[in-house]
Design an enzyme around this catalytic site. Sequence first.
Site, PDB file in Angstrom:
ATOM      1  N   ASP A  11       0.885  -1.157   0.000  1.00 55.77           N
ATOM      2  CA  ASP A  11       0.000   0.000   0.000  1.00 55.77           C
ATOM      3  C   ASP A  11       0.925   1.210   0.000  1.00 55.77           C
ATOM      4  O   ASP A  11       2.124   1.084   0.280  1.00 55.77           O
ATOM      5  CB  ASP A  11      -0.883  -0.026   1.254  1.00 55.77           C
ATOM      6  CG  ASP A  11      -1.831   1.163   1.336  1.00 55.77           C
ATOM      7  OD1 ASP A  11      -2.332   1.623   0.296  1.00 55.77           O
ATOM      8  OD2 ASP A  11      -2.061   1.639   2.467  1.00 55.77           O
ATOM      9  N   ASP A  13       0.019   5.041   1.093  1.00 60.16           N
ATOM     10  CA  ASP A  13      -0.161   5.974   2.216  1.00 60.16           C
ATOM     11  C   ASP A  13      -0.199   5.215   3.536  1.00 60.16           C
ATOM     12  O   ASP A  13      -0.973   4.283   3.710  1.00 60.16           O
ATOM     13  CB  ASP A  13      -1.449   6.782   2.029  1.00 60.16           C
ATOM     14  CG  ASP A  13      -1.389   7.671   0.807  1.00 60.16           C
ATOM     15  OD1 ASP A  13      -0.457   8.487   0.727  1.00 60.16           O
ATOM     16  OD2 ASP A  13      -2.255   7.538  -0.074  1.00 60.16           O
TER      17      ASP A  13
END
Length: 167
Positions: A11, A13
């Site tokens: 991922d 953020d």
Amino acid sequence: MKVKTKGLLFDMDGVLISSLGSVERSWQTWAERHGLDVRETIKTAHGMRAIETVRTLKPDADHAAELRVIEDLEVGDNDGLEVLEGVMSILQSVPQRFWTIVTSATERLARSRLAFAGIPVPQYIVTADMVTHGKPHPEPYLKGATILGVAPADCVVIEDSTSGAKA
């Protein structure tokens, strides 16, 4: 303990980049413009594609136009944006063909944040505008495994949000 994997799906953020301030300021601005509860808006936005947040909170709005507004706010706010500790050494130690990024950010926003932070951008990444269903649906991570040419069961996902973990 050793973990054997053929692919890493990161991922962006909260995993590679600290962008919490930008995300929260941008959604606060957007919520205030629409007379929405700021806390609820920010809570809804975390780990979800912006288009889905807009659809959820403003069902009668022009969703594409509102997506452009929130994307512009986030792209324009790099205050406090930084690479999380240890990320660069991990990415530099793993050949790029074995990892990619799977994010709920749009491609424009993801590339902007990665460039600002100085993180190398893989040739192919999975962003919000490249999938039909965002997290918690598994489609983004399945697409990430496909990009790497690896079976999903042979990948390790590095994720920080509830919706991403469910995906």
